[in-house]
Structure formats: structure tokens, C-alpha cells
Design a protein around this motif. Structure first.
Motif, PDB file in Angstrom:
ATOM      1  N   PRO A  38       0.823  -1.211   0.000  1.00  0.00           N
ATOM      2  CA  PRO A  38       0.000   0.000   0.000  1.00  0.00           C
ATOM      3  C   PRO A  38       0.858   1.263   0.000  1.00  0.00           C
ATOM      4  O   PRO A  38       2.066   1.227   0.268  1.00  0.00           O
ATOM      5  CB  PRO A  38      -0.777  -0.122   1.314  1.00  0.00           C
ATOM      6  N   ALA A  39       0.225   2.368  -0.304  1.00  0.00           N
ATOM      7  CA  ALA A  39       0.915   3.650  -0.218  1.00  0.00           C
ATOM      8  C   ALA A  39       1.343   3.895   1.226  1.00  0.00           C
ATOM      9  O   ALA A  39       0.726   3.406   2.177  1.00  0.00           O
ATOM     10  CB  ALA A  39      -0.001   4.764  -0.704  1.00  0.00           C
ATOM     11  N   GLY A  40       2.420   4.646   1.382  1.00  0.00           N
ATOM     12  CA  GLY A  40       2.935   4.895   2.714  1.00  0.00           C
ATOM     13  C   GLY A  40       3.870   3.813   3.204  1.00  0.00           C
ATOM     14  O   GLY A  40       4.051   3.641   4.419  1.00  0.00           O
ATOM     15  N   ALA A  41       4.472   3.068   2.282  1.00  0.00           N
ATOM     16  CA  ALA A  41       5.406   2.011   2.660  1.00  0.00           C
ATOM     17  C   ALA A  41       6.574   2.609   3.428  1.00  0.00           C
ATOM     18  O   ALA A  41       7.062   3.698   3.105  1.00  0.00           O
ATOM     19  CB  ALA A  41       5.915   1.296   1.417  1.00  0.00           C
ATOM     20  N   PRO A  42       7.049   1.932   4.461  1.00  0.00           N
ATOM     21  CA  PRO A  42       8.161   2.493   5.241  1.00  0.00           C
ATOM     22  C   PRO A  42       9.462   2.590   4.466  1.00  0.00           C
ATOM     23  O   PRO A  42      10.292   3.446   4.754  1.00  0.00           O
ATOM     24  CB  PRO A  42       8.287   1.519   6.417  1.00  0.00           C
ATOM     25  N   VAL A  43       9.648   1.690   3.485  1.00  0.00           N
ATOM     26  CA  VAL A  43      10.899   1.666   2.764  1.00  0.00           C
ATOM     27  C   VAL A  43      10.687   1.105   1.365  1.00  0.00           C
ATOM     28  O   VAL A  43       9.773   0.296   1.143  1.00  0.00           O
ATOM     29  CB  VAL A  43      11.967   0.815   3.517  1.00  0.00           C
TER      30      VAL A  43
END
Length: 606
Positions: A38-43
Motif C-alpha cells: 500500500p501507499a505509505g510504505a516504510p521503505v
């Protein structure tokens, strides 16, 4: 991203099937990411799509940290990847490898696209040092397991990525014949309880495993098969129980698709299995059957994994339970490459990968379907009562020619006979391979050549194809002879009668259309080859005839039995799935007569 159409047979259980692909490896990489993260992946890990080593070590790290591995060109970022990076809006982007892998220009491009993100480069002097660096920055010491794979070839590490992620550990790369110093140092830091080496000795030699054992003072296991596909299956079998939520399938011939797919598979809790582009190896088939996944994801377009290979995978991933105790029902199957033994295990019905069915007593063949065919799936009883050896695409390699019946169970008997029974328990097809089954001769004299037809139903409708037509050539002997020993009886109908013979164990043969019926034989025992009358066109009980012949029907307890695969006078009869269409073969399996919708010429009685 798109779907794969699966042609399922009526008994085939559902399995969700998806193909994730793009016009090139970069678009495929972006599509895999878009489907799984999803969008907002940490890395986000960014690696070369032209060189595989950097991404191999990053796969487990990316899966653990919750981000994808995206592929890029060395000099410029493809538009599909730039768009996916913007969609993900990660907090951090890690570029894998030095400038020869991913240029500094791209670092600047990423920073411009994502001004809020931290952009880092993780690179060593070579692929092995980079591997150790990725591990050092993402894996804690004291792990239970570390995975070690060749840095020279890609397949083993790709298959191992989900397994490494499952163990929350690192994937380290090694040279085939020596353990790189940086990797050795990282192994010492990690201090694992176990090291799993992926692949056979050509990939990672015994000298390397010996050195690893010395360095870590822990057990070293090797997970490997005869080739990359068997190794892939072995890794999945050791790491994942049956009932996997998903299995990803990727090409074992090109690395790009699986580089992004392996972290996605790990995130979803399933393995990656490798396959050739054109067909599934038996080890992959076996592992799919064991895993029984709810979903299948194919990575790459049809040049990577063909539509036929995808269809085969969907078929075997949703198997029916294996038939047992000598009994096959509509709710079970005999998969290609396996056998159904009789209850006492003395005999077996075997389905081969090359499309043959055989009844075996040990190594002795008692009966064969005489068929061949690629893409063998399994033996099943369809809802229309037809016993079929079907291809994975639902096509039929062999059938019992009993469509339109209530065929419900197949029994492999202890005496070696295999029979299909209907709902009333009547036999509607038999291999005739038991010691008490009659041995049929042809219904005409030795030395005569008669035209012969293919199996058809007794009345031309639906049901078991238990009838055959035989007629003499011009000027030939017109006499019809009994095909086995038995007692003659009269078949009576409201408008007339004709002759039949009761043979041993409930078997019967009936002879229609004759003239000069030898009615005086009714009630008498006659040996095989007894004269019963002459060919003709009479229809005492209805029907029709366009040439002089005998309409021979095989029955059991009065019920027509399909003659598919039966032998008459040393010749085996076969249907092609339509009444009157089929062929005959000799004892060596050679086709000797083709019946194109009617009788063909000719069979020679011996």
C-alpha cells in the motif's frame, strides 16, 4: 496486472489465479509492488534490473521491513518505476549497489521525486560485501537460521527469499568454492543456531559448507534438488506446510520477475516456485499438489510463463483427494504419475505423465489404454458418468465412453480387473484384465477380412458405447460366429427376437441384424466360433441398417458395457469420443484400421 482464464472441468475445485505482468521487467516490477504494497510504505529498495546479485540479498530484508524491491535501469529510472515510487511515498529509499548498478543521477532523481524521504545507498566493493552489508543493517545477531546461496546464479536465492523472510533472517551470498571474508565475518556476527545452504554442490561446494560449520559452530543443512526447479520445490516443502495462502510462480530461466515477486510472496506468506516457460516439471506439480494454495500468482507475461503452464498449475493446485483402497469416486482422483492399488496391493491402475493408463501386476502390464498425450492431469469420473484421463486444460486423453450413464465408482479389484460401476452397481466399463474375464474373438472366421466399426451406443443415443458393427468384404464369408464360449439365449422384444450368449461371470454378447438365425441353439452351450447366422439388415426389434452386418453388443447382467479398450481377436478398439468414430490397434499398439463415422476396412481374423 491481469487474470489467467482457467478451463476447469466440472469436478475441479476453485483456485484464485492472477498473472502480474507489464510490457517489460520494470513495468512488471511496478505492477507487483502496486498489487502487494500500500501507499505509505516504510521503505523501498531500488536495485538493478540488469544485474541480479544486489536484489537477491535485499529480498528478505525488504520483506521484513515491509517494502518492495523495485527494479531500475543503470542510467535512468523507467517511467513505470518513477510512478510507483511516487504512489508508495516511502519514508526511506535504499539504493542497492554502486554506481555501475544504479547511477548517482537516479539518486538525485529520487530525491527530487520524494523530497521528504531519506535516500541511502548500500553498496560494497562486490556483491558479497553488499550482501553482508544488507544483512548487517537489517538482521539482528543471535538469529535461529541464516540462509546462504550462490552469488553466481540467481535461482536458489530467489526461491529462498520467502523462506528467509519466514525465519526473519538474512540471505547471504557466497562464491561457489570459497566463503568471502565479509560474509564469513557477518556469519560470525549473526551467530545463528543453524545455517541453511541453498542449492547443490555446483552452486555451493562442500568446502564452503565445511568452512561455515567451523565459523559458526552450528549445524549446516543443505536444501537442494537435482536442478533449480527441484531445489525450489525442496525449499518450499521444508519451509511451508500444506494449505499455503498463496504460491508465486516465476520463470527459472530469467531472473527479473522473481526479484520483485519474492518479497511480495514473502509478505503474503507463500513460497516462490520456479518453472520453465513451457511446462511444469513433475517436482513442481507434486509440490503444488502438496501445498494446495488458495491463490496462484504468475509473475511475468506469457514468454516467461506460458498460458499452458499457468493452466496446468491452476489444475494441479486444486486437486481432488487422492483415490484410495482401490476405489475412485467422483470426489477423488488418480493424478498423473501415480497409481491406485487394489485393496490387497497386488494390482494397480497407473496414470503416467505421457498419457497412458495401465493395469499392472507388479512389473507385468495386463492392460493399457494405448493412448499418449502431453499435459496429463488426472483420472476422474465426471458428473456425466464418463471416466476420463484428462489433460490439465480439461481436454480428454482417454475416456471410458460412458457419458450419459450414472457412472459413480471405479474399482481396482484384487484379481486385476478394473471396473466402472453405475449408481445401481452395474458394471458399465471393464478393463477385462482379470483371469475370469472372457477372451473375445472376432465374430467371423479365421483368414477372413471384414470391415469393422468403432464403438457406439446400442441405440445411437447416450450411454455406454457397448456396440460394434462388422461386415464382410464383397464376396467374403457371411457367417457370424460366437465370440466366446457360453449358452445361447433368445433376446425377446414385442416385435421379434434375436440371439445372445450368456458367458461366464455374468457377461453376455448379443448379435443383431442377422438372417438364418440358428434358433435351434437356444439353451445349448456352444464353444467360441460357433455359427449363429449370416450378416443381414433385419431389424426384429427396431432400428435400421444400411449394409449387411452384425451389430455386436457386449453386456453384463443385461446392461450394455462400453467396449472402449476391449480386445477382440488380438485387436483393441478405441473411440475418439463420438459414436462410430474411432480406430483399432494391433497387439503392438499400431493403428490398423480407422473408422471415420462408419465401418472401415479391415480386420483379419486369425
Amino acid at each position: 496486472m491481469g487474470s489467467v482464464a482457467v478451463d476447469a472441468t466440472p469436478a475441479l475445485a476453485a483456485v484464485d489465479v492472477t498473472r502480474v505482468s507489464g510490457p517489460d521487467r520494470y513495468a512488471t516490477s511496478a505492477a507487483v509492488s502496486a498489487r502487494s504494497f500500500p501507499a505509505g510504505a516504510p521503505v523501498v529498495f531500488l536495485a538493478s534490473g540488469e544485474r541480479f546479485p544486489d536484489a537477491l540479498s535485499a529480498g528478505p530484508a525488504a520483506a521484513r521491513l515491509g517494502g518492495p524491491v523495485l527494479l531500475t535501469r543503470q542510467s535512468e529510472m523507467p517511467a513505470s518505476i518513477a510512478a510507483e515510487v511516487q504512489r508508495l511515498l516511502p519514508e526511506r529509499v535504499v539504493i542497492l549497489g554502486g554506481d555501475p548498478s544504479v547511477s548517482e543521477t537516479q539518486r538525485e532523481q529520487i530525491q527530487a521525486l520524494l523530497p521528504q524521504a531519506a535516500v541511502e545507498r548500500w553498496a560494497g566493493e562486490d556483491r558479497y560485501q553488499t550482501s553482508a552489508l544488507v544483512s548487517a543493517r537489517t538482521a539482528a545477531s543471535g538469529v535461529d537460521t541464516v540462509f546462504l546461496a550462490s552469488g553466481e546464479v540467481f535461482p536458489d536465492a530467489l526461491s529462498g527469499t520467502p523462506a528467509a523472510s519466514l525465519h526473519q533472517t538474512a540471505m547471504l551470498l557466497t562464491r561457489p568454492d570459497s566463503l568471502p571474508p565479509d560474509v564469513e565475518a557477518e556469519l560470525i556476527r549473526l551467530a545463528p543456531d543453524r545455517v541453511v545452504v541453498l542449492g547443490g554442490t555446483p552452486s555451493v561446494s562442500d568446502s564452503v559448507t565445511d568452512r561455515v560449520a567451523q565459523v559458526v559452530s552450528a549445524p549446516v543443512e543443505r536444501w537442494a534438488g537435482a536442478d533449480r526447479y527441484a531445489t525450489s520445490a525442496d525449499i518450499a516443502a521444508r519451509a511451508y506446510p500444506a494449505g499455503a495462502p498463496v504460491v508465486y510462480l516465476a520463470s527459472g530461466e530469467v531472473f527479473a520477475d522473481a526479484l520483485s515477486g519474492a518479497p511480495a510472496a514473502a509478505r503474503e506468506g507463500g513460497p516462490v516456485l520456479l518453472t520453465p516457460s513451457v511446462g511444469l516439471p513433475p517436482v513442481t506439480v507434486a509440490e503444488l499438489r502438496r501445498l494446495k494454495p488458495a491463490r496462484l500468482v504468475f509473475l511475468g507475461s506469457t514468454p516467461s510463463i506460458s498460458a499452458a503452464a499457468a493452466q496446468h498449475a491452476a489444475y494441479v493446485a486444486a486437486p481432488l483427494p487422492a483415490a484410495t483402497a482401490g476405489r475412485l469416486t467422483r470426489a477423488s482422483e488418480i493424478s498423473a504419475g501415480t497409481c491406485l492399488p487394489s485393496p490387497d496391493t497386488s494390482h494397480a491402475l497407473c496414470a503416467s505423465y505421457d498419457g497412458r493408463l495401465t493395469v499392472m501386476r507388479g512389473s507385468t502390464q495386463l492392460w493399457t489404454s494405448g493412448t499418449t498425450g502431453a499435459g496429463s492431469g488426472s483420472v476422474r469420473i465426471r458428473t456425466d458418468g464418463n471416466l476420463v484421463f484428462e489433460r490439465f486444460d480439461g481436454g480428454i486423453i482417454w475416456q471410458s465412453s460412458t457419458a450419459g450413464t450414472t457412472g459413480t465408482e471405479l474399482l481396482v479389484q484384487n484379481d486385476g480387473e478394473v471396473v466402472l460401476r453405475d449408481a445401481a452397481g452395474q458394471i458399465i466399463w471393464s478393463s477385462m484384465s482379470g483371469p475370469t474375464a472372457p477372451r473375445w474373438r472376432l465374430p467371423f472366421a479365421a483368414g477372413q477380412r471384414w470391415a469393422s466399426g468403432a464403438p457406439h451406443t446400442n441405440t445411437g443415443g447416450t450411454g455406454a458405447r457397448g456396440s460394434l458393427d462388422f461386415g464382410p468384404t464383397a464376396g467374403g464369408d457371411r457367417r457370424v460366429l460366437s465370440i466366446a464360449d457360453g449358452v445361447v439365449y433368445r433376446v425377446q422384444c414385442t416385435t421379434g427376437s434375436y440371439l445372445g450368449i450368456n458367458h461366464a461371470n455374468g457377461w453376455q454378447s448379443t448379435y443383431y441384424h442377422l438372417v438364418n438365425y440358428q434358433d435351434h441353439l437356444v439353451g445349448q452351450f456352444v464353444p467360441a466360433g460357433t455359427y449363429l447366422g449370416d450378416v443381414g439388415r433385419t431389424v426384429p426389434c427396431g432400428g435400421g441398417a444400411t449394409f449387411d452386418h452384425v451389430h455386436l453388443t457386449i453386456r453384463r447382467a443385461g446392461v450394455p458395457v462400453s467396449v472402449e479398450g476391449m480386445t477382440f481377436g488380438g485387436f483393441q478398439t478405441h473411440s475418439d469420443g463420438r459414436d462410430y468414430w474411432g480406430f483399432w490397434t494391433d497387439a503392438a499398439g499400431n493403428r490398423v484400421l480407422t473408422a471415420p463415422g462408419g465401418a472401415g476396412c479391415c480386420l483379419l481374423a486369425r
